[in-house]
Motif scaffolding. Structure first.
Motif, PDB file in Angstrom:
ATOM      1  N   THR A  22       0.826  -1.202   0.000  1.00 54.13           N
ATOM      2  CA  THR A  22       0.000   0.000   0.000  1.00 54.13           C
ATOM      3  C   THR A  22       0.856   1.246   0.000  1.00 54.13           C
ATOM      4  OG1 THR A  22      -1.770  -1.149   1.194  1.00 54.13           O
ATOM      5  CG2 THR A  22      -1.807   1.255   1.242  1.00 54.13           C
ATOM      6  N   GLN A  23       1.874   1.261   0.854  1.00 48.66           N
ATOM      7  CA  GLN A  23       2.775   2.406   0.916  1.00 48.66           C
ATOM      8  C   GLN A  23       3.480   2.632  -0.419  1.00 48.66           C
ATOM      9  OE1 GLN A  23       6.558   1.847   2.672  1.00 48.66           O
ATOM     10  NE2 GLN A  23       6.669   3.903   3.533  1.00 48.66           N
ATOM     11  N   GLY A  26       2.251   6.962  -6.208  1.00 48.00           N
ATOM     12  CA  GLY A  26       1.221   7.855  -6.715  1.00 48.00           C
ATOM     13  C   GLY A  26       0.231   7.185  -7.644  1.00 48.00           C
ATOM     14  N   PHE A  27      -0.107   5.942  -7.355  1.00 42.64           N
ATOM     15  CA  PHE A  27      -1.007   5.191  -8.240  1.00 42.64           C
ATOM     16  C   PHE A  27      -2.389   5.819  -8.303  1.00 42.64           C
ATOM     17  CE2 PHE A  27      -4.311   2.080  -8.989  1.00 42.64           C
ATOM     18  CZ  PHE A  27      -3.864   1.460 -10.145  1.00 42.64           C
ATOM     19  N   LEU A  29      -3.993  -5.486  -5.270  1.00 37.24           N
ATOM     20  CA  LEU A  29      -4.409  -4.092  -5.119  1.00 37.24           C
ATOM     21  C   LEU A  29      -4.500  -3.405  -6.477  1.00 37.24           C
ATOM     22  CD1 LEU A  29      -2.305  -2.927  -2.034  1.00 37.24           C
ATOM     23  CD2 LEU A  29      -4.793  -2.962  -2.167  1.00 37.24           C
ATOM     24  N   SER A  30      -3.496  -3.658  -7.322  1.00 39.31           N
ATOM     25  CA  SER A  30      -3.456  -3.033  -8.647  1.00 39.31           C
ATOM     26  C   SER A  30      -4.664  -3.443  -9.485  1.00 39.31           C
ATOM     27  CB  SER A  30      -2.166  -3.419  -9.379  1.00 39.31           C
ATOM     28  OG  SER A  30      -1.020  -3.071  -8.619  1.00 39.31           O
ATOM     29  N   HIS A  54      -8.353   1.316   0.439  1.00 38.02           N
ATOM     30  CA  HIS A  54      -8.107   0.560  -0.788  1.00 38.02           C
ATOM     31  C   HIS A  54      -8.085  -0.961  -0.595  1.00 38.02           C
ATOM     32  CE1 HIS A  54      -7.242   4.054  -3.313  1.00 38.02           C
ATOM     33  NE2 HIS A  54      -6.636   4.568  -2.268  1.00 38.02           N
ATOM     34  N   ALA A  55      -7.605  -1.429   0.541  1.00 33.65           N
ATOM     35  CA  ALA A  55      -7.436  -2.871   0.727  1.00 33.65           C
ATOM     36  C   ALA A  55      -8.551  -3.516   1.541  1.00 33.65           C
ATOM     37  CB  ALA A  55      -6.091  -3.159   1.389  1.00 33.65           C
ATOM     38  N   LEU A  56      -9.005  -2.848   2.579  1.00 29.61           N
ATOM     39  CA  LEU A  56      -9.956  -3.473   3.496  1.00 29.61           C
ATOM     40  C   LEU A  56     -11.262  -3.892   2.821  1.00 29.61           C
ATOM     41  CD1 LEU A  56     -10.256  -4.392   6.395  1.00 29.61           C
ATOM     42  CD2 LEU A  56     -11.202  -2.132   6.965  1.00 29.61           C
ATOM     43  N   PRO A  57     -11.846  -3.087   1.947  1.00 32.77           N
ATOM     44  CA  PRO A  57     -13.081  -3.542   1.292  1.00 32.77           C
ATOM     45  C   PRO A  57     -12.883  -4.830   0.494  1.00 32.77           C
ATOM     46  CG  PRO A  57     -12.799  -1.181   1.012  1.00 32.77           C
ATOM     47  CD  PRO A  57     -11.520  -1.693   1.595  1.00 32.77           C
TER      48      PRO A  57
END
Length: 207
Positions: free
Chosen positions: A4-5, A12-13, A35-36, A162-165
């Motif tokens: 994530t970091q 800057g995604f 994630l991507s 971004h990740a938890l859902p």
């Protein structure tokens, strides 16, 4: 957290950008690939050291394509796959041996996120840094150590957004290669050193 970091705070995604994850079958890159994909990357590329790992990244995780660094010139392959444009974000753990390839494979205004130096920190002779100016590249190294509370809070909020859902919906998975009892720590290290793993190696300690 590391993915994530690297992807959002440093890389800057935003949706539509293309991204290359080195060490595609590592735990950080496994998370990053997911994630991507979940945030609608334009394309997701990986490098890995075996066809088995590449197949895992493409068929299981959904990467666009993967390149075997033992048998392919991955920088040239990335350029070919992007019609010469290169990728917007590169996340690298390898260091010196990939430095030139990263400069070559990065798109104009691209970002190279440096998280490790498994191949060393001293660059080989002949490295051409012209790409920094010619393509307006940004190169940034980072770690999660010694971050202040404000940064940690920002990273936590980014993870939650971004990740938890995806985790809650079962769309993002944690991959574990093998679980060892603490007494088999030597065997765990030997498995890790074999460079054949996909995901985490866990050692448990009895209470």
């Amino acid at each position: 957290m590391t993915a994530t970091q690297a992807m959002y705070l440093i890389g800057g995604f935003t949706p539509g950008k293309t991204i290359l994850w080195h060490a595609g079958a590592s735990s950080v890159s496994i998370a990053g690939i997911q994630l991507s994909k979940g945030d609608k990357a334009g394309a997701v590329f990986v490098t890995a050291g075996s066809q088995d790992k590449i197949d895992f990244c493409v068929n299981e995780l959904g990467a666009t394509a993967g390149f075997n660094y033992h048998t392919q010139d991955w920088a040239k392959e990335v350029l070919a796959a992007t019609n010469g444009k290169g990728v917007d974000i590169i996340v690298d753990f390898v260091g010196a041996n990939y430095f030139q390839g990263n400069l070559d494979a990065a798109a104009r205004d691209g970002r190279i996120v440096h998280l490790g130096a498994m191949s060393g920190t001293k660059l080989p002779a002949g490295v051409d840094i012209g790409g920094f100016v010619r393509k307006r590249l940004r190169f940034e190294g980072s770690s999660l150590r010694s971050r202040d509370e404000e940064y940690q809070g920002k990273l936590r909020n980014t993870l939650v957004e971004h990740a938890l859902p995806a985790i809650r919906k079962g769309k993002m998975k944690v991959y574990v290669e093998k679980v060892f009892p603490w007494e088999q720590i030597v065997e765990a290290h030997e498995l890790m050193e074999s460079n054949k793993t996909k995901g985490k190696i866990i050692c448990t300690i009895d209470a």
